[in-house]
Design an enzyme around this catalytic site. Structure first.
Site, short mmCIF file in Angstrom:
data_model
loop_
_atom_site.label_atom_id
_atom_site.label_comp_id
_atom_site.label_asym_id
_atom_site.label_seq_id
_atom_site.Cartn_x
_atom_site.Cartn_y
_atom_site.Cartn_z
N CYS A 131 0.85 -1.19 0.00
CA CYS A 131 0.00 0.00 0.00
C CYS A 131 0.88 1.24 0.00
O CYS A 131 1.70 1.42 0.90
CB CYS A 131 -0.92 0.04 1.22
SG CYS A 131 -1.89 1.55 1.26
N THR A 267 -10.52 -0.94 -10.23
CA THR A 267 -11.15 0.36 -10.47
C THR A 267 -12.34 0.28 -11.42
O THR A 267 -13.28 1.08 -11.31
CB THR A 267 -10.07 1.33 -11.01
OG1 THR A 267 -9.00 1.34 -10.05
CG2 THR A 267 -10.59 2.74 -11.16
#
Lengths: 305, 254
Positions: A131, A267
């Site tokens: 991340c 996404t």
């Protein structure tokens, strides 16, 4: 009929190669009006940490050419909340429910993995060592061979089910990181996480994201992701789950041809909440049309030269 | 239940900075409450990757129609605003929570809209009217041209206006309008630019008035999945798209 089953090893069997990517599909509940969970190979739920995290300040998102940046920063209510409140609601989804686990130090990862190991209906963890939006840990483990080796081997000691390790693209040589994760005991690898990027508003002369930088995702990252999946598939023997800008079934097939055994939709879920099930159908149609009896036969079938 | 639907654009009226558009669904509309929004996919606009969240301005369940007010902000909304009748537009709806309706038909209601923020108050006004409550609208703009569709609002309830340049109604901001001094309100509903909503919220807090605002933080998914559109509240970061867009000001750290 095309056989869509994918065996990822160590008890993780997918009814088809399509998973939804962590952080783009909530806990699945947000999408039940659009997709039947039983249509999917699995869902990877929102990145979870041992302790609750408020995440980064707003604004956390900026649209880019064919993509978006985010700096959410792993906002989540912690593992205890997941186990007590969310797990009972989603554990009976008719699909593989996989937890994405993140941490800021080795102990957090290990304690988190121990607690998830005890949950019967979570067949796998996706270890998030990539991340880009948290100051400590997160990507720090995923950008060096020693870092990834340490966190994967420590988690491996306490976690006895399928361990997916999610790789960062923000490295010099992703193959080396992949090999280190494999050697440390990963059962499979997922790649790529978001690419570090930034966006500036020229009028205000300020960054568009509260953290200045963020992770780039969406269609624009696909060529980079595809290249990395192809490279890593040459470097390791464990299965690869490919992701990065997959927006339709053709994209998914390309990732499998490049060497992925399964894929994740990220996404694209924001643009079409029903896309994941459409990709499942599209991959099967491609196989039927091109004469592949098993979807798993697509893996690595890239013709070079 | 939320749905993904290809709507047909039936009619579009250009007001300069914004357009009013009426869309028809080929399937029965889901139940839509005042304050909810749609996520519009803008096709053939290369610079627009994500959907655009837009407030539902009006609903006609008998025709399966909704209408939107679209402000021309960037490429996506400009592209949408330029569409003509017959265009097909894909939307996800209905999204978000809704305005809390009054408990009794004796409550006195003020609906405060600024700029394009007047949009969701129209449907709210209609619903209140159907419940026997005639609200007071208070609409503000920079100039007279911003007060679009004023006549339609006037058909529902009295409309007070402010313009910053004094070209229509009282000169100044909505918080300065005399309606605040001449009438008493039990509930105030607000939608507009954040500084304007903060000013109205401050005024309501001062007078200890119940107040709900509609936020429009930048969002990606619109479903509560990506956690991009968070607002900091008394309970921490919450998604404007799912737990909002409507918030009681007591929950906000304004």
């Amino acid at each position: 009929m095309v056989n869509e089953t994918i065996q990822l090893g160590k008890g993780l069997v997918l009814r088809n190669p399509v998973l939804t990517a962590s952080g783009t599909f909530g806990y699945g509940e947000e999408y039940t009006d659009f997709v039947s969970m039983s249509d999917l190979g699995g869902i990877i739920v929102k990145g979870t940490t041992l302790h609750p995290r408020e995440g980064n300040p707003y604004p956390r998102m900026a649209e880019t050419a064919s993509g978006m940046l985010n700096c959410v920063g792993l906002q989540n209510k912690g593992i205890a909340h997941f186990i007590e409140t969310i797990y009972p609601r989603i554990c009976n989804f008719d699909t593989n429910v996989i937890l994405n686990l993140s941490g800021s130090n080795i102990d957090d990862y290990v304690q988190g993995a121990e607690r998830i190991n005890a949950l019967d209906k979570i067949p796998a963890i996706e270890l998030n060592v990539s991340c880009p939006n948290v100051r400590q840990g997160g990507m720090a483990f995923g950008v060096s061979c020693s870092g990834i080796s340490q966190v994967v081997s420590e988690v491996r000691k306490v976690y006895h089910k399928h361990l997916i390790v999610k790789l960062s693209p923000n490295v010099t040589d992703i193959s080396e990181i992949a090999k280190a994760a494999e050697a440390a005991g990963a059962d499979s690898l997922s790649l790529i996480n978001t690419l570090m990027g930034m966006s500036i508003d020229a009028e205000t002369r300020r960054p568009r994201l509260s953290m200045t930088t963020g992770g780039l995702s969406g269609a624009c990252v696909k060529p980079v992701a595809l290249r990395m999946v192809w490279q890593v598939s040459k470097a390791v023997r464990i299965p690869i789950i490919g992701l990065g800008g997959i927006s339709n079934a053709t994209d998914a097939v390309e990732f499998m041809l490049a060497g992925a055994s399964a894929i994740q939709i990220g996404t694209a879920n924001f643009i079409d909440p029903a896309i994941s099930a459409k990709v499942v159908r599209g991959i099967a149609e491609y196989c039927a049309r091109t004469g592949f009896e098993k979807v798993s036969d697509l893996t690595g079938q890239l013709i070079v030269g | 239940m939320k749905q993904i639907t290809d709507f047909k654009l039936m009619e579009s009226i250009d007001y300069g900075k914004s357009v009013w558009q009426r869309y028809r669904s080929p399937v029965p509309l889901p139940f839509i409450e005042a304050g909810q929004f749609v996520q519009v996919r803008v096709d053939d606009s290369p610079d627009t990757y994500l959907r655009r969240p837009i407030s539902i301005h009006d609903v006609d369940p008998t025709q399966n129609e909704i209408s939107l007010l679209v402000q021309k902000v960037g490429d996506g909304t400009r592209h949408l605003a330029a569409l003509t009748a017959g265009a097909m537009v894909n939307m996800v709806l209905p999204l978000g929570n809704s305005f809390s309706l009054p408990q009794s038909d004796r409550e006195r209601i003020l609906l405060v809209g600024g700029g394009i923020g007047i949009a969701p108050l129209f449907y709210l006004g209609k619903i209140l009217k159907s419940k026997g409550i005639t609200p007071q609208f208070l609409l503000g703009g920079k100039t007279k041209g911003d007060l679009i569709r004023r006549e339609a609002y006037e058909k529902i309830a009295p409309v007070a206006c402010t313009t910053e340049d004094g070209s229509f109604g009282e000169k100044g901001f909505v918080t300065q309008h005399s309606v605040w001094d001449h009438a008493v309100f039990d509930r105030v509903y607000v939608c507009g630019p954040k500084p304007m909503m903060k000013a109205v919220a401050a005024r309501c807090k001062e007078k200890d008035l119940w107040c709900e605002v509609s936020l429009e933080n930048l969002m990606a998914c619109g479903l509560g999945a990506c956690l991009c559109c968070v607002e900091n509240t008394t309970e921490g970061h919450v998604c404007v798209c799912k737990e909002g867009p409507i918030f009681n000001i007591r929950r906000l750290l304004w």
